[in-house]
Write a protein that holds these residues in place. Structure first.
Motif, PDB file in Angstrom:
ATOM      1  N   ILE A  10      16.887 -40.231 -87.497  1.00 19.15           N
ATOM      2  CA  ILE A  10      17.768 -41.469 -87.055  1.00 19.15           C
ATOM      3  C   ILE A  10      18.799 -41.858 -87.797  1.00 19.15           C
ATOM      4  N   ALA A  11      18.581 -41.974 -89.350  1.00 17.10           N
ATOM      5  CA  ALA A  11      19.241 -42.303 -90.213  1.00 17.10           C
ATOM      6  C   ALA A  11      20.600 -41.609 -90.334  1.00 17.10           C
ATOM      7  N   LEU A  12      20.500 -40.406 -89.969  1.00 21.66           N
ATOM      8  CA  LEU A  12      21.571 -39.395 -89.846  1.00 21.66           C
ATOM      9  C   LEU A  12      22.441 -39.846 -88.735  1.00 21.66           C
ATOM     10  N   TYR A  13      21.911 -39.919 -87.673  1.00 21.22           N
ATOM     11  CA  TYR A  13      22.430 -40.410 -86.324  1.00 21.22           C
ATOM     12  C   TYR A  13      23.183 -41.942 -86.638  1.00 21.22           C
ATOM     13  N   GLN A  14      22.564 -42.641 -87.425  1.00 17.39           N
ATOM     14  CA  GLN A  14      23.237 -44.043 -87.741  1.00 17.39           C
ATOM     15  C   GLN A  14      24.453 -43.794 -88.521  1.00 17.39           C
ATOM     16  N   THR A  15      24.365 -43.091 -89.572  1.00 19.84           N
ATOM     17  CA  THR A  15      25.404 -42.811 -90.621  1.00 19.84           C
ATOM     18  C   THR A  15      26.609 -42.045 -89.719  1.00 19.84           C
ATOM     19  N   TYR A  16      26.396 -41.216 -89.099  1.00 19.16           N
ATOM     20  CA  TYR A  16      27.326 -40.390 -88.612  1.00 19.16           C
ATOM     21  C   TYR A  16      27.824 -40.439 -87.026  1.00 19.16           C
ATOM     22  N   ALA A  17      27.377 -41.669 -86.650  1.00 20.68           N
ATOM     23  CA  ALA A  17      27.553 -42.006 -85.037  1.00 20.68           C
ATOM     24  C   ALA A  17      28.779 -41.617 -84.551  1.00 20.68           C
ATOM     25  N   ALA A  18      29.828 -42.181 -85.161  1.00 20.02           N
ATOM     26  CA  ALA A  18      31.234 -42.157 -84.711  1.00 20.02           C
ATOM     27  C   ALA A  18      31.459 -40.697 -84.820  1.00 20.02           C
ATOM     28  N   ASP A  19      31.210 -39.895 -85.762  1.00 19.63           N
ATOM     29  CA  ASP A  19      31.605 -38.453 -85.988  1.00 19.63           C
ATOM     30  C   ASP A  19      30.719 -37.635 -85.227  1.00 19.63           C
ATOM     31  N   PHE A  20      29.760 -37.879 -84.694  1.00 23.86           N
ATOM     32  CA  PHE A  20      28.655 -37.302 -83.690  1.00 23.86           C
ATOM     33  C   PHE A  20      29.366 -37.371 -82.239  1.00 23.86           C
ATOM     34  N   ASP A  21      29.871 -38.788 -82.123  1.00 28.20           N
ATOM     35  CA  ASP A  21      30.537 -39.073 -80.642  1.00 28.20           C
ATOM     36  C   ASP A  21      31.849 -38.399 -80.668  1.00 28.20           C
ATOM     37  N   ARG A  22      32.643 -38.351 -81.785  1.00 30.09           N
ATOM     38  CA  ARG A  22      33.891 -37.566 -81.684  1.00 30.09           C
ATOM     39  C   ARG A  22      33.639 -36.210 -81.317  1.00 30.09           C
ATOM     40  N   SER A  23      32.636 -35.463 -81.880  1.00 24.99           N
ATOM     41  CA  SER A  23      32.613 -34.149 -81.776  1.00 24.99           C
ATOM     42  C   SER A  23      31.722 -33.621 -80.500  1.00 24.99           C
ATOM     43  N   ARG A  24      31.238 -34.711 -79.705  1.00 26.18           N
ATOM     44  CA  ARG A  24      30.749 -34.314 -78.525  1.00 26.18           C
ATOM     45  C   ARG A  24      31.817 -34.269 -77.656  1.00 26.18           C
ATOM     46  N   SER A  25      31.639 -33.071 -76.818  1.00 17.07           N
ATOM     47  CA  SER A  25      32.932 -32.842 -75.792  1.00 17.07           C
ATOM     48  C   SER A  25      32.795 -33.620 -74.785  1.00 17.07           C
ATOM     49  N   ARG A  26      33.785 -34.339 -74.054  1.00 19.87           N
ATOM     50  CA  ARG A  26      33.904 -35.058 -72.971  1.00 19.87           C
ATOM     51  C   ARG A  26      33.669 -34.012 -71.591  1.00 19.87           C
ATOM     52  N   VAL A  27      33.836 -32.613 -72.089  1.00 18.39           N
ATOM     53  CA  VAL A  27      33.666 -31.514 -70.873  1.00 18.39           C
ATOM     54  C   VAL A  27      32.132 -31.631 -70.615  1.00 18.39           C
ATOM     55  N   LEU A  28      31.943 -31.732 -69.392  1.00 20.36           N
ATOM     56  CA  LEU A  28      30.456 -31.882 -68.757  1.00 20.36           C
ATOM     57  C   LEU A  28      29.935 -30.489 -68.677  1.00 20.36           C
ATOM     58  N   MET A  29      29.584 -29.824 -69.542  1.00 18.71           N
ATOM     59  CA  MET A  29      28.994 -28.619 -69.581  1.00 18.71           C
ATOM     60  C   MET A  29      27.618 -28.461 -68.934  1.00 18.71           C
ATOM     61  N   GLU A  30      27.049 -29.572 -68.648  1.00 13.27           N
ATOM     62  CA  GLU A  30      25.735 -29.649 -68.021  1.00 13.27           C
ATOM     63  C   GLU A  30      25.884 -30.130 -66.697  1.00 13.27           C
ATOM     64  N   LYS A  31      27.136 -29.972 -66.065  1.00 12.13           N
ATOM     65  CA  LYS A  31      27.345 -30.606 -64.553  1.00 12.13           C
ATOM     66  C   LYS A  31      26.499 -29.775 -63.724  1.00 12.13           C
ATOM     67  N   HIS A  32      26.456 -28.408 -63.803  1.00 12.51           N
ATOM     68  CA  HIS A  32      25.484 -27.606 -62.928  1.00 12.51           C
ATOM     69  C   HIS A  32      24.037 -28.299 -62.818  1.00 12.51           C
ATOM     70  N   TRP A  33      23.528 -28.328 -63.817  1.00  9.47           N
ATOM     71  CA  TRP A  33      22.224 -28.913 -64.023  1.00  9.47           C
ATOM     72  C   TRP A  33      22.279 -30.139 -63.505  1.00  9.47           C
ATOM     73  N   LEU A  34      22.986 -31.339 -63.685  1.00  5.40           N
ATOM     74  CA  LEU A  34      22.945 -32.703 -63.299  1.00  5.40           C
ATOM     75  C   LEU A  34      23.168 -32.451 -61.784  1.00  5.40           C
ATOM     76  N   ASP A  35      24.041 -31.769 -61.418  1.00  6.40           N
ATOM     77  CA  ASP A  35      24.352 -31.734 -59.937  1.00  6.40           C
ATOM     78  C   ASP A  35      22.938 -31.467 -59.275  1.00  6.40           C
ATOM     79  N   ARG A  36      22.241 -30.361 -59.712  1.00  7.98           N
ATOM     80  CA  ARG A  36      20.904 -29.950 -59.166  1.00  7.98           C
ATOM     81  C   ARG A  36      20.091 -30.943 -59.531  1.00  7.98           C
ATOM     82  N   PHE A  37      20.053 -31.897 -60.147  1.00  6.33           N
ATOM     83  CA  PHE A  37      18.823 -33.120 -60.240  1.00  6.33           C
ATOM     84  C   PHE A  37      19.389 -34.271 -59.635  1.00  6.33           C
TER      85      PHE A  37
END
Length: 83
Positions: A10-37
């Protein structure tokens, strides 16, 4: 996982939240699974996203498809980005 190890993660996510958010692609690679859900949900369903991070792109996709999403995350910094 021990309580200390969980706190460290949790401390790592707190410290690096902005970096984590920037590195998380906005491409929805999970789209196939989300559509199935999502096909099994009624219109305007309420979804609980556990570990939502900043809500991108998964929560956004669900809301764009007419659902209400409540996100929870152990990192207040990531929740702040989500808001």
């Amino acid at each position: 996982m021990s309580a200390d190890a969980a706190s460290n993660v949790i401390a790592l996510y707190q410290t690096y939240a902005a970096d984590f958010d920037r590195s998380r692609s906005r491409v929805l690679m999970e789209k196939h699974w989300l559509d199935r859900f999502l096909v099994y949900l009624p219109p305007k369903a309420s979804i609980l996203d556990i570990g939502c991070g900043a809500g991108e792109p998964i929560a956004r996709y669900c809301t764009e498809n007419g659902h209400e999403v409540t996100g929870i995350d152990a990192s207040p910094a990531l929740i702040s980005l989500c808001r």
